[in-house]
Design an enzyme around this catalytic site. Sequence first.
Site, PDB file in Angstrom:
ATOM      1  N   ASP A   1      57.504  43.524  45.931  1.00 17.57           N
ATOM      2  CA  ASP A   1      58.488  44.720  45.223  1.00 17.57           C
ATOM      3  C   ASP A   1      60.162  45.196  45.543  1.00 17.57           C
ATOM      4  O   ASP A   1      60.432  46.349  45.278  1.00 17.57           O
ATOM      5  CB  ASP A   1      57.566  46.069  44.880  1.00 17.57           C
ATOM      6  CG  ASP A   1      56.572  45.587  44.803  1.00 17.57           C
ATOM      7  OD1 ASP A   1      56.247  45.061  43.557  1.00 17.57           O
ATOM      8  OD2 ASP A   1      55.229  46.437  45.400  1.00 17.57           O
TER       9      ASP A   1
ATOM     10  N   GLY B   1      54.366  41.110  39.688  1.00 15.32           N
ATOM     11  CA  GLY B   1      55.728  42.058  38.198  1.00 15.32           C
ATOM     12  C   GLY B   1      56.941  42.313  38.659  1.00 15.32           C
ATOM     13  O   GLY B   1      57.473  42.550  38.955  1.00 15.32           O
ATOM     14  N   HIS B   2      58.079  41.028  37.832  1.00 14.23           N
ATOM     15  CA  HIS B   2      59.260  41.059  38.234  1.00 14.23           C
ATOM     16  C   HIS B   2      59.903  41.918  36.874  1.00 14.23           C
ATOM     17  O   HIS B   2      59.960  41.512  35.737  1.00 14.23           O
ATOM     18  CB  HIS B   2      59.814  39.681  38.456  1.00 14.23           C
ATOM     19  CG  HIS B   2      59.201  38.932  40.065  1.00 14.23           C
ATOM     20  ND1 HIS B   2      59.830  37.494  39.994  1.00 14.23           N
ATOM     21  CD2 HIS B   2      58.807  39.373  40.939  1.00 14.23           C
ATOM     22  CE1 HIS B   2      58.927  37.785  41.104  1.00 14.23           C
ATOM     23  NE2 HIS B   2      58.547  38.696  41.480  1.00 14.23           N
TER      24      HIS B   2
ATOM     25  N   GLN C   1      55.756  38.185  45.779  1.00 17.40           N
ATOM     26  CA  GLN C   1      55.518  39.234  46.806  1.00 17.40           C
ATOM     27  C   GLN C   1      56.879  39.000  48.210  1.00 17.40           C
ATOM     28  O   GLN C   1      57.375  39.061  47.822  1.00 17.40           O
ATOM     29  CB  GLN C   1      53.906  38.149  47.283  1.00 17.40           C
ATOM     30  CG  GLN C   1      52.903  38.396  46.792  1.00 17.40           C
ATOM     31  CD  GLN C   1      52.977  37.446  45.181  1.00 17.40           C
ATOM     32  OE1 GLN C   1      53.142  36.451  45.393  1.00 17.40           O
ATOM     33  NE2 GLN C   1      52.735  38.093  44.163  1.00 17.40           N
TER      34      GLN C   1
HETATM   35  P1  IMP Z   1      46.541  39.975  45.870  1.00 19.68           P
HETATM   36  O1  IMP Z   1      47.501  38.711  45.542  1.00 19.68           O
HETATM   37  O2  IMP Z   1      46.106  40.719  44.472  1.00 19.68           O
HETATM   38  O3  IMP Z   1      45.963  39.247  46.361  1.00 19.68           O
HETATM   39  O4  IMP Z   1      46.343  40.894  46.961  1.00 19.68           O
HETATM   40  C1  IMP Z   1      46.813  41.366  48.474  1.00 19.68           C
HETATM   41  C2  IMP Z   1      47.790  42.423  48.433  1.00 19.68           C
HETATM   42  O5  IMP Z   1      48.524  41.775  47.902  1.00 19.68           O
HETATM   43  C3  IMP Z   1      47.465  43.616  48.351  1.00 19.68           C
HETATM   44  O6  IMP Z   1      48.345  44.639  49.118  1.00 19.68           O
HETATM   45  C4  IMP Z   1      48.249  43.434  47.138  1.00 19.68           C
HETATM   46  O7  IMP Z   1      48.515  44.949  46.956  1.00 19.68           O
HETATM   47  C5  IMP Z   1      49.684  43.038  47.230  1.00 19.68           C
HETATM   48  N1  IMP Z   1      50.689  42.083  46.621  1.00 19.68           N
HETATM   49  C6  IMP Z   1      50.375  40.663  45.551  1.00 19.68           C
HETATM   50  N2  IMP Z   1      51.212  40.612  44.731  1.00 19.68           N
HETATM   51  C7  IMP Z   1      52.267  41.633  44.823  1.00 19.68           C
HETATM   52  C8  IMP Z   1      53.534  41.747  44.388  1.00 19.68           C
HETATM   53  O8  IMP Z   1      53.873  41.351  43.504  1.00 19.68           O
HETATM   54  N3  IMP Z   1      54.184  42.594  44.928  1.00 19.68           N
HETATM   55  C9  IMP Z   1      53.793  44.080  46.338  1.00 19.68           C
HETATM   56  N4  IMP Z   1      52.293  43.814  46.150  1.00 19.68           N
HETATM   57  C10 IMP Z   1      51.594  42.448  46.257  1.00 19.68           C
END
Ligand code: IMP
Length: 427
Positions: free
Chosen positions: A13, A40-41, A224
């Site tokens: 983010d 989510g970009h 991420q």
């Molecule tokens: P997952 O990727 O859905 O398995 O989530 C694992 C962790 O990564 C959680 O803490 C999510 O909130 C975080 N996370 C996954 N994708 C994003 C992103 O694009 N932005 C921020 N946090 C993310």
Amino acid sequence: MSGVVIIGAQWGDEGKGKIVDLYTERADTVVRFAGGPNAGHTLVVGGEKVVVRLTPSGILRPKAECVMAQGMVIDPAVLVGEIDMLEARGIKTTGRLWLSDRAHVILPFHVLVDGLREDRAARGAKIGTTKRGIGPAYEDKAGRRGLRTGDLRDFGRVENLVRGAIAAWEPTIVALGGEPPSVQSVLSHLEPLAARVVPMLADTSIKTDRALREGKNVLFEGAQGTLLDLDHGTYPYVTSSTAVAAGACVGSGIGPTRVGRVLGVTKGYATRVGEGPFPTELHDALGERIRNQGGEFGSVTGRPRRTGWLDIPGLRYASRVNGLDALAVTKLDVLSGLDEIKVCVAYDTPEGRTEELPVDAFANAKPVYEAVPGWPASIRSARTLADLPATTRTYLARIEALTGVPIDLISVGPDRDATIIVREVFG
Ligand code: IMP
């Protein structure tokens, strides 16, 4: 060298979408290489907000070729929905959006398991995932029973793989109190989606390598952030894929000698969504103010993001594991109006003070802060460094001095033009 990697230097983010979109003005190809619809970009063009979850942020620039490479996990329903949303906005994707035929497919039972696990986990055992099926899909990939996008060309093969995967997941689903899906229901779900996805398939490693050999500008768009990386993040509170710069090579099928430059994106403060350590988190009214001012709510899940001060040892860590050449600092405008801004410069641990990030020992580490003066008025109209108040420039200079990484770009608002470019990324 014409390959540039843009990576999140914090917990995701960071505003990578806007940075990639900006640099895409000079990019010929934009490649996403990891993650899936957990990302989510957010892109804001002419005041209008577009959120892309699977397609690279370059998609809004009509001349850019966009690649979803094999390190990604793809939910075909999300992809088709996203393409329809883009086309409805007049953004053409046919002939310029390519999907690796070796990316893995997120199936409905992956989403089911991800949700059940999160809902059933006791407090303290939750990861706080996005419940988009990311972890279970990568588990099937590592378990060597995953369905790849290229398999969608042959439904006999799809049926065998789906049958095997459901059999493997059945005990888990039942133990979590869920109902395993039938093979037929998954096939019926996939069939119409496959018809839309298959024409997009390509060997994207060849495409990307060719673009680089031809001297084209290629942007690798990370998803991420460094501290969510499976290997280098705050394990187990991480995502299930690579979020560091080296992942650009593995995930897109090119060698490390093809990457010329690595840019890390950081906010002027810090945020985290989901569970896991966040030592500089603010639990007070100031944290709330930053959340509201910065619109810090997850773009995929809508969850409020946790907010806190900038963590310099964290940025130094990101610099080391990504080999950062430069930083882009985003959302600096959000800090306007504060009398004083704090930066974590070190950690006090039972072994003494350290400037390294105690990545596996946060429980016993206390951040050490340095305070710098804030700036009273909005900086949203600044377009050059000289337009910024002296105290804002001091804050930026302090970040550069403490991390040892130069700042190439500063974002002072969501729109494309609310940006100060100090140095061009493509030479
Ligand atoms: P997952 O990727 O859905 O398995 O989530 C694992 C962790 O990564 C959680 O803490 C999510 O909130 C975080 N996370 C996954 N994708 C994003 C992103 O694009 N932005 C921020 N946090 C993310």
